[in-house]
Design an enzyme around this catalytic site. Structure first.
Site, PDB file in Angstrom:
ATOM      1  N   ARG A 288      34.830  40.554  35.601  1.00  0.00           N
ATOM      2  CA  ARG A 288      34.492  41.980  35.599  1.00  0.00           C
ATOM      3  C   ARG A 288      33.651  42.404  34.388  1.00  0.00           C
ATOM      4  O   ARG A 288      32.682  43.143  34.530  1.00  0.00           O
ATOM      5  CB  ARG A 288      35.798  42.780  35.607  1.00  0.00           C
ATOM      6  CG  ARG A 288      35.630  44.279  35.753  1.00  0.00           C
ATOM      7  CD  ARG A 288      36.967  44.999  35.491  1.00  0.00           C
ATOM      8  NE  ARG A 288      38.073  44.380  36.174  1.00  0.00           N
ATOM      9  CZ  ARG A 288      38.490  44.697  37.404  1.00  0.00           C
ATOM     10  NH1 ARG A 288      37.910  45.679  38.056  1.00  0.00           N
ATOM     11  NH2 ARG A 288      39.502  44.053  37.958  1.00  0.00           N
ATOM     12  N   CYS A 354      37.123  54.502  60.098  1.00  0.00           N
ATOM     13  CA  CYS A 354      38.249  55.199  60.721  1.00  0.00           C
ATOM     14  C   CYS A 354      39.572  54.790  60.082  1.00  0.00           C
ATOM     15  O   CYS A 354      40.368  54.045  60.660  1.00  0.00           O
ATOM     16  CB  CYS A 354      38.259  54.899  62.214  1.00  0.00           C
ATOM     17  SG  CYS A 354      36.739  55.454  62.967  1.00  0.00           S
ATOM     18  N   GLU A 355      39.794  55.232  58.859  1.00  0.00           N
ATOM     19  CA  GLU A 355      41.016  54.976  58.096  1.00  0.00           C
ATOM     20  C   GLU A 355      41.139  56.107  57.089  1.00  0.00           C
ATOM     21  O   GLU A 355      40.149  56.430  56.411  1.00  0.00           O
ATOM     22  CB  GLU A 355      40.881  53.701  57.236  1.00  0.00           C
ATOM     23  CG  GLU A 355      40.771  52.401  57.963  1.00  0.00           C
ATOM     24  CD  GLU A 355      42.107  51.804  58.346  1.00  0.00           C
ATOM     25  OE1 GLU A 355      43.148  52.270  57.830  1.00  0.00           O
ATOM     26  OE2 GLU A 355      42.103  50.883  59.161  1.00  0.00           O
TER      27      GLU A 355
HETATM   28  C1  PLP Z   1      39.878  36.669  38.550  1.00  0.00           C
HETATM   29  C2  PLP Z   1      40.014  35.623  37.522  1.00  0.00           C
HETATM   30  C3  PLP Z   1      39.283  35.690  36.350  1.00  0.00           C
HETATM   31  C4  PLP Z   1      38.370  36.842  36.016  1.00  0.00           C
HETATM   32  O1  PLP Z   1      39.057  38.033  35.860  1.00  0.00           O
HETATM   33  P1  PLP Z   1      38.303  39.346  35.371  1.00  0.00           P
HETATM   34  O2  PLP Z   1      39.365  40.364  35.269  1.00  0.00           O
HETATM   35  O3  PLP Z   1      37.294  39.688  36.403  1.00  0.00           O
HETATM   36  O4  PLP Z   1      37.675  39.030  34.053  1.00  0.00           O
HETATM   37  C5  PLP Z   1      39.415  34.654  35.441  1.00  0.00           C
HETATM   38  N1  PLP Z   1      40.229  33.604  35.680  1.00  0.00           N
HETATM   39  C6  PLP Z   1      40.955  33.516  36.806  1.00  0.00           C
HETATM   40  C7  PLP Z   1      41.830  32.343  37.010  1.00  0.00           C
HETATM   41  C8  PLP Z   1      40.875  34.512  37.762  1.00  0.00           C
HETATM   42  O5  PLP Z   1      41.618  34.416  38.872  1.00  0.00           O
END
Ligand code: PLP
Length: 426
Positions: A288, A354-355
């Protein structure tokens, strides 16, 4: 020209005069050229986010592995591959994506609780850097698959440090009740087991405590717990070449102020240095925080529907395009693509699906008319990668913005694309 006014949390999305831009592309022009709903991503924003990690890691043996489930579009992966980033995958499909985008197998780590034998074999044949293994059962299967392939699988165990990341329950992963990772108190035993298996080569330790984490505390707690384990595992005669602290760093959706990646790592490295682990091979798996604030979703207002209790602003994007509000009650800022001085009213911004769960934003003050464009901000992560075809809606187009240039990295899906794999009965 008026000075650019950046939006909070999204430095590459800004107003010039009344017009909203991503870098030097006027969003209204992009929407006219490519239709709506439309995802626009700022390349500069992604590279700036990556650079914050790289600054934090300067002078260390440390590497970023982009967790591509946040946004796995090939054009996005190319940006990160060319910037020297590694990749954290969670499926065989993501492996093929990284390879198609020019990522190197040696820069790939494979996470996830449910890897299949077929996925393991493909990743072994490709020669990935390591498997982040999440259970003893998986370890045994991986050892078998590696032996069949005449090799040893490089393995890091994902340990559950049992710390509270203080985030939404669906995106916290490091607590005892989660399905993820190996319990902290079992970890030493499982490491001994791993070291005894003929198809396994232990290379590291891994943790990932959750997502959209907005404070340093949970990371510091997790690091202490992980370093305790590193000491115990190495005392048992099992060296660990790398330590991986996962991803999870939050972004600003609605005024949150998570630590910057370089500031967070400054703190973490102080702790690592204090405990004598600062010169180890270190890894992080951000998703993210590398792409979230780089993206906007542009949508057109279709209808205004005044009601007794609520006014609805019905737009052409929906929960199939932007699933986070429906899935996590998540907040996305929604702003006009052309700002106006007209009187604003309060609206729930909703899609055509439709939710009742199909909402994008609630109780927002907007001056809008049908035909106006709205930008849903912070839509770079966990939007397009989670998009579906619910209601037989084609998924949106995606455009990567680089200065004044627009690169279509995904064409809008049409109905023929959706029907392609279906078969009529005889
Ligand atoms: C989803 C995930 C990430 C990344 O998470 P973010 O919150 O998007 O930074 C890293 N490592 C693992 C194992 C994940 O499942």
């Amino acid at each position: 020209m008026n000075a650019a006014r950046p939006l909070p949390g999204a430095p590459h999305v800004h107003y010039r005069g009344n017009e909203l831009y991503v870098e030097d592309v006027r969003i209204a022009d992009a929407a006219r050229a490519h239709g709506t709903p439309l995802f626009l991503y700022s390349k500069a924003s992604m590279l700036a986010a990556l650079a914050a990690y790289q600054r934090g890691f300067a002078g260390r043996q440390a590497k970023v592995f982009y967790a591509l489930k946040a946004n796995s579009s090939l054009g996005v992966l190319q940006v990160f591959a060319r910037a020297g980033c590694g990749f954290d995958i969670v499926s065989g499909g993501e492996l093929e994506r990284v390879l198609a985008a020019g990522g190197r197998p040696a820069d790939i780590i494979f996470s996830g609780v449910g890897k299949t034998r077929r996925e393991m074999r493909r990743a072994l044949d490709a020669g990935i850097h390591c498997f982040n293994v999440e259970s003893e059962a998986e370890l045994d299967v991986l050892s078998e698959v590696a032996q069949e392939a005449g090799t040893k699988a490089p393995v890091s165990l994902r340990v559950n440090p049992d710390v509270d990341p203080k985030t939404h329950p669906y995106i916290s992963t490091g607590l005892k009740g989660n399905k993820f990772g190996i319990a902290h108190r079992d970890a030493l035993r499982v490491y001994r087991h791993a070291a005894s298996l003929p198809g396994i080569r232990v290379v590291g330790i891994d943790c990932h405590i959750g997502s959209q984490i907005t404070e340093a505390g949970p990371y510091m707690d997790a690091m202490e717990r992980i370093l305790d384990l590193v000491a115990a595992v190495e005392s048992a005669g099992i060296p660990l070449a790398h330590i991986d602290f996962g991803g999870g760093l939050g972004i600003s959706y609605n005024g949150e102020q998570p630590p910057a990646a370089d500031a967070l790592w400054k703190q973490l490295l102080e702790l690592l240095d204090a405990r004598g682990y600062g010169q180890r091979q270190l890894m992080a798996e951000p998703g993210r925080s590398l792409v979230g604030n780089a993206g906007v979703c542009v949508t057109e207002v279709l209808y205004l529907k005044p009601g007794e209790q609520k006014n609805f602003c019905i737009v052409d994007a929906a929960m199939n395009d932007l699933p986070r509000p429906a899935m996590y009650q998540a907040y996305h800022a929604v702003v006009p693509v052309t700002a106006s001085e007209a009187t604003a009213s309060s609206y729930d911004v909703v899609g055509p699906v439709c939710e009742s769960g199909d909402w994008i934003a609630r109780d927002r003050s907007l001056a809008v008319q049908p035909g106006h464009l709205l930008a849903v901000l912070s839509a770079g992560a966990y939007c397009m990668s989670m998009a579906s075809n619910y209601n037989t809606r084609g998924r949106p187009a995606e455009v990567l913005v680089d200065g004044a240039a627009m690169h279509v990295i995904r064409e809008r899906e049409d109905t023929a694309d959706q029907l392609r794999r279906e078969k009529l009965l005889p």
